[in-house]
Write an enzyme that holds these catalytic residues in place. Structure first.
Site: not given
Ligand code: ADP
Length: 181
Positions: A12-13, A15, A86
């Site tokens: 996934g993207l 964030g 990915s």
């Molecule tokens: P990635 O690893 O995909 O780049 P992160 O996990 O670092 O993303 O960041 C995701 C952000 O979205 C976090 O700040 C998290 O608290 C927030 N968030 C809100 N709702 C959700 C959810 N249902 N599942 C995962 N993250 C969430």
């Protein structure tokens, strides 16, 4: 209780929530005394794939190397949690074939939501032109067509996303619902 190895691949993207969900799943699996390993894209790029950039070619090499390690661990009975953008479908499918026991989780939130969250401040830098080839901004993301699980992190609580993945792993027979005693 754990039955056999599997690679759970979170795509996934930036964030979208891959790291957050992966960490929460790891906690649940540890409570069940499962053997697990996390392969986090950011950490992998600091060592295993250090020096690679963000061209399609380099991204594919990055994913193949992660897939190779995931395969070794999976065949030794480990639950491997891979968290990596990915972005390319074809190489994800290639890794799926290599690993065999492979569960794809599409961690999905609209670009606007990811950009609003901007967990690492990268979208701001990408919009300012300081980072090139940033997925979702000036580089493509190809969503999975048939993921085993989709987590809509803009609509679901974290606990719902975690439950979806855990239920799928139970349904597919990789873990048992019972807590180890
Ligand atoms: P990635 O690893 O995909 O780049 P992160 O996990 O670092 O993303 O960041 C995701 C952000 O979205 C976090 O700040 C998290 O608290 C927030 N968030 C809100 N709702 C959700 C959810 N249902 N599942 C995962 N993250 C969430």
């Amino acid at each position: 209780m754990q039955r056999r190895g599997v690679t759970v691949w979170f795509t996934g993207l930036s964030g979208a929530g891959k790291t957050t969900i992966t960490r929460a799943i790891a906690e649940e699996l540890r409570a069940k005394e499962c053997q697990l390993e996390i392969l986090d894209g950011d950490i992998v790029r600091e060592n295993l794939t250090k020096g690679l950039g963000f061209s399609k070619e380099d991204r594919d090499i990055n994913i193949r190397r992660i897939g190779f390690v995931a395969h070794l661990l999976t065949r030794n009975g480990v639950i491997v949690l891979v968290s990596a953008i990915s972005p390319y479908r074809e190489v994800r499918e290639e890794v799926r074939k290599t690993v065999g026991d492979f569960v794809e989780v599409f961690v999905n939130a609209p670009l606007g939501t990811c950009e609003e969250r901007d967990v690492k401040g990268l979208y701001k830098r990408a919009r300012a032109g300081e980072i090139k080839q940033f997925t979702g901004i000036d580089d493509p993301y190809e969503p999975p067509l048939n993921p085993e699980v989709e987590c809509r992190t803009d609509l679901e609580e974290l606990s719902e996303s975690v439950a979806k993945v855990m239920n799928k792993l139970e349904e597919l027979g990789y873990i048992s619902a019972k807590v180890a005693v």
